[in-house]
Scaffold this active site. Structure first.
Site, PDB file in Angstrom:
ATOM      1  N   ASP A 164       0.822  -1.207   0.000  1.00  0.00           N
ATOM      2  CA  ASP A 164       0.000   0.000   0.000  1.00  0.00           C
ATOM      3  C   ASP A 164       0.859   1.262   0.000  1.00  0.00           C
ATOM      4  O   ASP A 164       1.443   1.623   1.026  1.00  0.00           O
ATOM      5  CB  ASP A 164      -0.910  -0.026   1.234  1.00  0.00           C
ATOM      6  N   ASP A 174      -1.851   5.673  -5.434  1.00  0.00           N
ATOM      7  CA  ASP A 174      -2.105   4.782  -4.306  1.00  0.00           C
ATOM      8  C   ASP A 174      -2.422   3.364  -4.768  1.00  0.00           C
ATOM      9  O   ASP A 174      -3.506   3.092  -5.288  1.00  0.00           O
ATOM     10  CB  ASP A 174      -3.273   5.351  -3.490  1.00  0.00           C
TER      11      ASP A 174
END
Length: 456
Positions: free
Chosen positions: A165, A345
């Site tokens: 992440d 992201d």
């Protein structure tokens, strides 16, 4: 971490499980991890299941949407049940997943607090205004994460599936006897690891849907055969209830953050920072190739020139906490954002933006918002969806209209989602829907991201 707002970020269920392997036919110094992508059919089915359970329970509790919408709600439940292959359309909550009631209570309030107005309501589009006070809340709840990989902790190694992440910085996995950690999770037992070192300091992250608690420990970490990090500080999570069903029934055990140290709770060095400091990567760079409806690859220590064509366009970060960049404009059809900012992201599958902007974009393509806040539209209109264009550093980066749709079983979900985050938080999230279009390079040392045209 900075402002990391939002309750239930998306109703799309967690999307893929990945296997890790170091490339055994390469001497280029790169560490490669294969990422297996979950199918659109599975993603849509998971969304419909969550929606169906929420609607049935809402009707049973008398907390469904406005009275004149109840028949519409019942039809949505019926459709959801049929698409899932269920033979029962009862509104009883007896067969719902354990603990789902609290999620539904949150979901019922979610549109009121966070979502854009419906098409019939007035929409103001002129400002990205402050929508609340600053607080430490994670941007997402990982309900829509899409790519995972395996890591090993300790001696002997204990295996975990994690989300890689770039929108967070801490590394955590559930500890043995973790509360509210759901089903079939791998849990860490430090008593059997010879390389474990006690830390004991508290770990706590406030997600939009609730808190996650635990404590820090130190142990060795292996991301692939060629990438072993010693003395990695990470969190053993003892209670993951704050992530709700997104975590409990998701296909991942923990989170491995690839953001910067400024987002890290407890002053812990990030995994990649330690990899650089311990010289286990060739360069302070990693890159994602998310494939075109196929498995992807995460590369540490540099980037793979065979994965793209043409030149790399480098974009300096506006701030090195998230992988945050300035965006000159975002446009689709007649809708335009003007100058704004966003983050790249890997932990979010969709593209998200301010609710007013997303509402206008959705309206322009004929999408409607469902009970759980996800936009959808008739699959017959997929061919009419215009391209979405990001202007970054003077260059246009396009996501084709057909790739703004998640389509399966006669259901078409819009791959954009509303998320309001008060400044100074990032206003847009360029998730996997964007990253699948371009080979995406994260240059930690030079605080920049690179985009290049993929080979497919």
């Amino acid at each position: 971490m900075l402002i990391r707002s939002l309750a239930i970020a998306s109703t799309l269920s967690l999307a893929s499980i990945a296997s890790v392997q170091a490339a055994d036919n390469s001497n280029d110094g790169l560490v490669r991890m294969k990422l297996k992508k979950r199918s659109a059919e599975e993603m849509v089915a998971a969304h419909l299941k969550r929606e169906n359970d929420a609607l049935r329970l809402a009707l049973a509790k008398g907390i469904a949407p406005k009275e004149d919408e109840e028949e519409v709600v019942r039809e949505m439940v019926k459709k959801s049940v049929l698409l899932r292959g269920s033979t029962s359309s009862s509104s009883s909550s007896n067969n719902l997943e354990d603990g789902f009631e609290e999620q539904v209570e949150e979901a019922v309030q979610f549109p009121k607090k966070y979502m854009a107005p419906t098409r019939d309501e007035e929409v103001e589009v002129d400002a990205d205004t402050d929508t609340g006070s600053t607080e430490s809340v994670i941007i997402k709840d990982y309900a829509n994460a899409q790519y995972y990989g395996e890591v090993m902790i300790g001696t002997p190694p204990q295996k975990f599936t994690v989300i890689f992440d770039t929108g967070s910085s801490n590394f955590w996995v559930p500890k043995i006897n973790c509360r509210d950690c759901g089903h079939d999770k791998s849990t860490y037992d430090h008593t059997i690891s010879k390389s474990f070192q006690e830390d004991g300091s508290d770990f706590s992250i406030q997600y939009g849907s609730g808190p996650v608690h635990g404590f820090f420990s130190v142990d060795s970490l292996a991301l692939a055969d060629d990438m072993v990090i010693e003395h990695q500080k990470f969190a053993e999570v003892s209670n993951a209830g704050g992530l709700g069903q997104a975590y409990a029934y998701g296909h991942f055990d923990g989170i491995l953050g690839l953001g910067f140290e400024g987002l890290s709770e407890g002053g812990a060095n990030t995994v990649f920072k330690n990899a650089i400091d311990q010289n286990v990567v060739r360069d302070s760079v990693f890159a994602f190739d998310l494939g075109d409806n196929q498995d992807g690859e995460l590369t540490f220590g540099g980037y793979d020139e065979s994965k793209f064509k043409g030149e790399i366009t480098w974009v300096n970060l506006s701030e090195a906490n998230y992988w945050r960049i300035n965006i000159e404009n975002i446009s689709v059809g007649s809708v335009s954002s003007g100058a704004t900012n966003g983050i790249v992201d890997s932990g979010t599958s969709l593209i998200t933006g301010p609710s007013a902007k997303i509402a206008h974009i959705a309206h322009s393509v004929g999408a409607k918002r469902d009970f759980m806040g996800q936009y959808h539209f008739p699959c017959s209109k997929v061919g009419d969806v215009p391209d979405l264009e990001f202007t970054i550093d003077g260059k246009a980066w396009t996501v084709p209209g057909e790739d703004l749709v998640i389509q399966a079983e006669g259901t078409c979900l819009f791959a954009l989602m509303a998320m309001d985050m008060p400044p100074p938080a990032p206003q847009w999230i360029l998730g996997d829907v964007f990253m699948r279009q371009y080979y995406t390079i994260f240059d930690y040392g030079n605080e920049r991201v690179g985009f290049a045209e993929t080979n497919y």
